[in-house]
Structures are given as C-alpha cells and as structure tokens.
Design a protein around this motif. Structure first.
Motif, PDB file in Angstrom:
ATOM      1  N   GLY A  77       5.877  -6.737   0.437  1.00 47.45           N
ATOM      2  CA  GLY A  77       5.349  -6.499   1.782  1.00 47.45           C
ATOM      3  C   GLY A  77       3.936  -5.953   1.840  1.00 47.45           C
ATOM      4  N   TYR A  78       3.239  -5.936   0.735  1.00 50.56           N
ATOM      5  CA  TYR A  78       1.864  -5.453   0.705  1.00 50.56           C
ATOM      6  C   TYR A  78       0.919  -6.628   0.894  1.00 50.56           C
ATOM      7  N   THR A  79      -0.212  -6.382   1.545  1.00 51.20           N
ATOM      8  CA  THR A  79      -1.224  -7.410   1.764  1.00 51.20           C
ATOM      9  C   THR A  79      -2.539  -6.937   1.185  1.00 51.20           C
ATOM     10  N   ASP A  80      -3.505  -7.836   1.153  1.00 53.27           N
ATOM     11  CA  ASP A  80      -4.852  -7.522   0.655  1.00 53.27           C
ATOM     12  C   ASP A  80      -4.797  -6.755  -0.669  1.00 53.27           C
ATOM     13  N   VAL A  81      -3.989  -7.236  -1.590  1.00 51.50           N
ATOM     14  CA  VAL A  81      -3.876  -6.596  -2.905  1.00 51.50           C
ATOM     15  C   VAL A  81      -5.197  -6.791  -3.632  1.00 51.50           C
ATOM     16  N   GLY A  82      -5.822  -5.678  -4.002  1.00 54.95           N
ATOM     17  CA  GLY A  82      -7.102  -5.725  -4.699  1.00 54.95           C
ATOM     18  C   GLY A  82      -6.931  -6.053  -6.172  1.00 54.95           C
ATOM     19  N   LYS A  83      -8.018  -5.907  -6.921  1.00 53.84           N
ATOM     20  CA  LYS A  83      -7.980  -6.149  -8.360  1.00 53.84           C
ATOM     21  C   LYS A  83      -6.980  -5.195  -8.997  1.00 53.84           C
ATOM     22  N   ILE A 111      -2.752  -2.993   1.176  1.00 50.64           N
ATOM     23  CA  ILE A 111      -2.514  -2.559   2.549  1.00 50.64           C
ATOM     24  C   ILE A 111      -1.018  -2.665   2.845  1.00 50.64           C
ATOM     25  N   LYS A 112      -0.461  -1.616   3.433  1.00 47.45           N
ATOM     26  CA  LYS A 112       0.936  -1.612   3.860  1.00 47.45           C
ATOM     27  C   LYS A 112       0.994  -0.936   5.215  1.00 47.45           C
ATOM     28  N   ASP A 113       1.518  -1.630   6.225  1.00 47.56           N
ATOM     29  CA  ASP A 113       1.622  -1.096   7.586  1.00 47.56           C
ATOM     30  C   ASP A 113       0.286  -0.593   8.108  1.00 47.56           C
ATOM     31  N   GLY A 114      -0.785  -1.334   7.801  1.00 43.26           N
ATOM     32  CA  GLY A 114      -2.112  -0.992   8.285  1.00 43.26           C
ATOM     33  C   GLY A 114      -2.807   0.115   7.521  1.00 43.26           C
ATOM     34  N   GLN A 115      -2.192   0.660   6.510  1.00 46.51           N
ATOM     35  CA  GLN A 115      -2.759   1.759   5.723  1.00 46.51           C
ATOM     36  C   GLN A 115      -3.117   1.285   4.322  1.00 46.51           C
ATOM     37  N   LYS A 116      -4.252   1.704   3.815  1.00 48.89           N
ATOM     38  CA  LYS A 116      -4.617   1.405   2.434  1.00 48.89           C
ATOM     39  C   LYS A 116      -3.861   2.377   1.530  1.00 48.89           C
ATOM     40  N   VAL A 117      -3.169   1.838   0.538  1.00 49.01           N
ATOM     41  CA  VAL A 117      -2.375   2.666  -0.376  1.00 49.01           C
ATOM     42  C   VAL A 117      -2.675   2.280  -1.811  1.00 49.01           C
TER      43      VAL A 117
END
Length: 97
Positions: free
Chosen positions: A58-64, A78-84
């Motif tokens: 369910g995470y998006t915009d997974v970085g390097k 990003i998860k639920d609009g928060q960067k984690v």
C-alpha cells in the motif's frame, strides 16, 4: 449417542477456526504486514522485487532503495499522504522505521 456429540464438537471447532481466521489480518490478506521489527538475515530480494512488495503493502512513490549490512532494503515512500521511512526484511515484511 456418541455420534451427535462428536458432530457438535466438530462443528464448534470449525466455527471457532473460521472466526479466528476472519479476525486475523495475516490470514485474510496475502499482502505483507507492516511491522516495526526487522528480521536480520541474508536478503535475496532484488531491488525491483523489494519495491514490488512495498507497493503491494500500500505504499506509493517508493524512492531509491538500498540494502544495509543487516540485509534490510531501506528507503522512503508515501503512505496515507505521509512520507515515511520503510524497509523490507529477508522474510518480505515491510518495516516502518
């Protein structure tokens, strides 16, 4: 006389097992479970496979992603609009760091 009692006991066990399965998210879903404890060990996931598992959770915009000395793929997403900060251990568990 023994047969009806055995049948009732069997029905109770099946009902209990079905109830437990329906209330356990690990049983209901094939998605990786987010946890806070990473299992250290040799990680054979490639970066692309790790990214796929993280996105499936369910995470998006997974970085390097980079693999640390404990075998944990780590990065940000990003998860639920928060960067984690996240990680993926050798078992395929998604870790919130």
């Amino acid at each position: 006389m023994k047969l009806p009692i055995f049948g009732a006991m069997a029905a109770a066990l099946v009902t209990t097992a079905a109830y437990a399965d329906s209330h356990n998210p690990a049983v209901k879903s094939s998605k990786p479970i987010a946890t806070h404890v990473a299992a250290k060990g040799h990680n054979s996931f490639t970066e692309a496979q790790a990214r796929g598992r993280i996105e499936k959770a369910g995470y998006t915009d997974v970085g390097k992603l980079s693999k640390n000395s404990n075998g944990i793929w780590q990065g940000a997403a990003i998860k639920d609009g928060q960067k984690v900060k996240i990680g993926l251990d050798y078992k395929g568990n998604v870790i919130l760091r």
